[in-house]
Design an enzyme around this catalytic site. Structure first.
Site, PDB file in Angstrom:
ATOM      1  N   HIS A  23       0.873  -1.174   0.000  1.00  0.00           N
ATOM      2  CA  HIS A  23       0.000   0.000   0.000  1.00  0.00           C
ATOM      3  C   HIS A  23       0.907   1.219   0.000  1.00  0.00           C
ATOM      4  O   HIS A  23       1.709   1.410   0.902  1.00  0.00           O
ATOM      5  CB  HIS A  23      -0.911   0.020   1.224  1.00  0.00           C
ATOM      6  CG  HIS A  23      -1.844   1.189   1.219  1.00  0.00           C
ATOM      7  ND1 HIS A  23      -3.071   1.142   0.602  1.00  0.00           N
ATOM      8  CD2 HIS A  23      -1.719   2.436   1.712  1.00  0.00           C
ATOM      9  CE1 HIS A  23      -3.662   2.317   0.730  1.00  0.00           C
ATOM     10  NE2 HIS A  23      -2.853   3.111   1.403  1.00  0.00           N
ATOM     11  N   CYS A  24       0.793   2.035  -1.030  1.00  0.00           N
ATOM     12  CA  CYS A  24       1.674   3.186  -1.183  1.00  0.00           C
ATOM     13  C   CYS A  24       0.997   4.447  -0.654  1.00  0.00           C
ATOM     14  O   CYS A  24      -0.062   4.837  -1.149  1.00  0.00           O
ATOM     15  CB  CYS A  24       2.026   3.369  -2.658  1.00  0.00           C
ATOM     16  SG  CYS A  24       3.142   4.749  -2.929  1.00  0.00           S
TER      17      CYS A  24
END
Length: 77
Positions: A23-24
């Protein structure tokens, strides 16, 4: 429901992502199968933009070294 093969559940997005990488927080989305190409292009563009900015700053500094530019003037005297 049955989980698809090679998928992972993201606790931030609250959904399952196929071939989830991570998850960025930069793009506020999970990087997975369907958007990995776009994320890598984003990283390439960030590197190219940063390199371009460094080159422009270096050229400005090199041009001001021989001249009396405001960034190199000593105001204490």
């Amino acid at each position: 429901t049955i989980k698809a093969p090679n998928s992972h559940h993201c606790s931030i997005c609250k959904r399952c992502v196929a071939r989830m990488d991570h998850h960025c927080p930069w793009v506020n989305n999970c990087v997975g199968y369907y958007n990995q190409k776009h994320f890598l292009l984003f990283l390439v563009y960030v590197c190219l933009g940063s390199g371009h900015a460094i080159i422009l700053i270096g050229c400005k500094v090199a041009a001001c070294m021989n001249e009396n530019c405001a960034i190199f003037v000593d105001f204490n005297t």
